[in-house]
Design a protein around this motif. Structure first.
Motif, PDB file in Angstrom:
ATOM      1  N   ALA A  64      41.687  30.450  56.739  1.00  0.00           N
ATOM      2  CA  ALA A  64      40.905  29.398  57.390  1.00  0.00           C
ATOM      3  C   ALA A  64      41.712  28.626  58.444  1.00  0.00           C
ATOM      4  O   ALA A  64      41.148  27.815  59.174  1.00  0.00           O
ATOM      5  N   PHE A  65      43.014  28.878  58.535  1.00  0.00           N
ATOM      6  CA  PHE A  65      43.868  28.131  59.459  1.00  0.00           C
ATOM      7  C   PHE A  65      43.517  28.473  60.909  1.00  0.00           C
ATOM      8  O   PHE A  65      43.307  29.645  61.243  1.00  0.00           O
ATOM      9  N   PRO A  66      43.494  27.473  61.803  1.00  0.00           N
ATOM     10  CA  PRO A  66      43.212  27.731  63.230  1.00  0.00           C
ATOM     11  C   PRO A  66      44.437  28.352  63.926  1.00  0.00           C
ATOM     12  O   PRO A  66      45.290  27.649  64.468  1.00  0.00           O
ATOM     13  N   THR A  67      44.525  29.665  63.905  1.00  0.00           N
ATOM     14  CA  THR A  67      45.722  30.372  64.384  1.00  0.00           C
ATOM     15  C   THR A  67      45.988  30.200  65.875  1.00  0.00           C
ATOM     16  O   THR A  67      47.104  30.470  66.321  1.00  0.00           O
ATOM     17  N   ASP A  68      45.009  29.731  66.638  1.00  0.00           N
ATOM     18  CA  ASP A  68      45.236  29.496  68.065  1.00  0.00           C
ATOM     19  C   ASP A  68      46.255  28.366  68.296  1.00  0.00           C
ATOM     20  O   ASP A  68      46.793  28.239  69.389  1.00  0.00           O
ATOM     21  N   LEU A  69      46.557  27.588  67.272  1.00  0.00           N
ATOM     22  CA  LEU A  69      47.572  26.534  67.371  1.00  0.00           C
ATOM     23  C   LEU A  69      48.998  27.087  67.388  1.00  0.00           C
ATOM     24  O   LEU A  69      49.915  26.429  67.883  1.00  0.00           O
ATOM     25  N   LEU A  70      49.173  28.277  66.850  1.00  0.00           N
ATOM     26  CA  LEU A  70      50.517  28.823  66.658  1.00  0.00           C
ATOM     27  C   LEU A  70      51.120  29.285  67.983  1.00  0.00           C
ATOM     28  O   LEU A  70      50.437  29.905  68.799  1.00  0.00           O
ATOM     29  N   PRO A  71      52.398  29.009  68.196  1.00  0.00           N
ATOM     30  CA  PRO A  71      53.049  29.349  69.468  1.00  0.00           C
ATOM     31  C   PRO A  71      53.116  30.854  69.725  1.00  0.00           C
ATOM     32  O   PRO A  71      53.297  31.656  68.797  1.00  0.00           O
ATOM     33  N   ASP A  72      52.989  31.231  71.001  1.00  0.00           N
ATOM     34  CA  ASP A  72      53.165  32.621  71.399  1.00  0.00           C
ATOM     35  C   ASP A  72      54.582  33.067  71.072  1.00  0.00           C
ATOM     36  O   ASP A  72      55.515  32.261  71.071  1.00  0.00           O
ATOM     37  N   GLY A  73      54.735  34.343  70.827  1.00  0.00           N
ATOM     38  CA  GLY A  73      56.054  34.902  70.556  1.00  0.00           C
ATOM     39  C   GLY A  73      56.491  34.802  69.107  1.00  0.00           C
ATOM     40  O   GLY A  73      57.556  35.275  68.749  1.00  0.00           O
ATOM     41  N   THR A  74      55.673  34.147  68.272  1.00  0.00           N
ATOM     42  CA  THR A  74      55.993  34.040  66.848  1.00  0.00           C
ATOM     43  C   THR A  74      55.090  34.976  66.062  1.00  0.00           C
ATOM     44  O   THR A  74      54.005  35.332  66.503  1.00  0.00           O
ATOM     45  N   GLY A  75      55.555  35.363  64.884  1.00  0.00           N
ATOM     46  CA  GLY A  75      54.774  36.251  64.040  1.00  0.00           C
ATOM     47  C   GLY A  75      53.716  35.503  63.257  1.00  0.00           C
ATOM     48  O   GLY A  75      53.778  34.280  63.108  1.00  0.00           O
ATOM     49  N   LEU A  76      52.750  36.262  62.768  1.00  0.00           N
ATOM     50  CA  LEU A  76      51.650  35.681  62.012  1.00  0.00           C
ATOM     51  C   LEU A  76      51.411  36.478  60.739  1.00  0.00           C
ATOM     52  O   LEU A  76      51.236  37.699  60.784  1.00  0.00           O
ATOM     53  N   ILE A  77      51.406  35.769  59.628  1.00  0.00           N
ATOM     54  CA  ILE A  77      51.100  36.346  58.316  1.00  0.00           C
ATOM     55  C   ILE A  77      49.942  35.549  57.735  1.00  0.00           C
ATOM     56  O   ILE A  77      49.985  34.322  57.709  1.00  0.00           O
ATOM     57  N   ILE A  78      48.909  36.255  57.296  1.00  0.00           N
ATOM     58  CA  ILE A  78      47.808  35.610  56.582  1.00  0.00           C
ATOM     59  C   ILE A  78      48.091  35.820  55.103  1.00  0.00           C
ATOM     60  O   ILE A  78      48.333  36.953  54.664  1.00  0.00           O
ATOM     61  N   ALA A  79      48.080  34.725  54.345  1.00  0.00           N
ATOM     62  CA  ALA A  79      48.498  34.799  52.950  1.00  0.00           C
ATOM     63  C   ALA A  79      47.596  33.976  52.051  1.00  0.00           C
ATOM     64  O   ALA A  79      46.871  33.088  52.501  1.00  0.00           O
ATOM     65  N   ASP A  80      47.687  34.297  50.776  1.00  0.00           N
ATOM     66  CA  ASP A  80      47.142  33.450  49.719  1.00  0.00           C
ATOM     67  C   ASP A  80      48.176  33.470  48.609  1.00  0.00           C
ATOM     68  O   ASP A  80      49.291  33.957  48.806  1.00  0.00           O
ATOM     69  N   ALA A  81      47.833  32.970  47.460  1.00  0.00           N
ATOM     70  CA  ALA A  81      48.815  32.858  46.374  1.00  0.00           C
ATOM     71  C   ALA A  81      49.220  34.206  45.785  1.00  0.00           C
ATOM     72  O   ALA A  81      50.217  34.279  45.067  1.00  0.00           O
ATOM     73  N   TYR A  82      48.496  35.253  46.120  1.00  0.00           N
ATOM     74  CA  TYR A  82      48.703  36.534  45.449  1.00  0.00           C
ATOM     75  C   TYR A  82      49.230  37.642  46.343  1.00  0.00           C
ATOM     76  O   TYR A  82      49.819  38.610  45.852  1.00  0.00           O
TER      77      TYR A  82
END
Length: 150
Positions: free
Chosen positions: A89-107
């Motif tokens: 649910a996080f607004p990923t457009d906030l994250l800086p370019d050039g950084t990696g992205l992981i979508i996670a939950d507790a499991y």
């Protein structure tokens, strides 16, 4: 004290870190949560890969959590790759370019984007790997013998 405020109840960012660590283990990374690469810095997850690569993952549980973090750029000098771990649910457009992205939950988690690679200098890699190993060993000893002086 209510259960949801108990010190043993993981906070949202810690739950994300757990899922990230589980996922990185499936890629043969050794992982440490809340690791300090140097005095005054603490990353949510430091991961040491099978080829000696070092990744930093910062877990952000909300927009407010992300926008209040002014220190993340100081972690870039301590990793070959830098990632954000957020929930779906996080607004990923906030994250800086050039950084990696992981979508996670507790499991579990999924790496959606790799950040730019910036290989650490040999001396820093060696020192950081030794610090990682020492920290991991001390944590293990603390779990095995909580009354020991560490």
């Amino acid at each position: 004290m209510p259960d949801d405020l108990s010190p043993s109840t993981p906070r949202p960012g810690q739950l994300l870190a757990r899922g990230v660590c589980r996922h990185l283990r499936t890629h043969d990374f050794a992982v440490l949560e809340e690791f300090s690469p140097e005095r005054g810095k603490r990353v949510d997850v430091m991961a040491l890969g099978p080829k000696g690569e070092l990744w930093v993952v910062e877990c952000k549980s909300s927009r407010a959590d992300f926008t209040s973090d002014a220190k993340w750029e100081g972690y870039l000098d301590w990793a070959d790759r830098y990632f954000w771990a957020v929930d779906e649910a996080f607004p990923t457009d906030l994250l800086p370019d050039g950084t990696g992205l992981i979508i996670a939950d507790a499991y579990d988690a999924e790496i959606l984007r790799f950040g730019l690679e910036s290989r650490l200098a040999g001396a820093r890699r060696r020192a950081l790997t030794q610090r990682f190993a020492r920290h991991a060993a001390l944590r293990l000893q603390g779990l095995r013998d909580p009354e020991a002086i560490i």
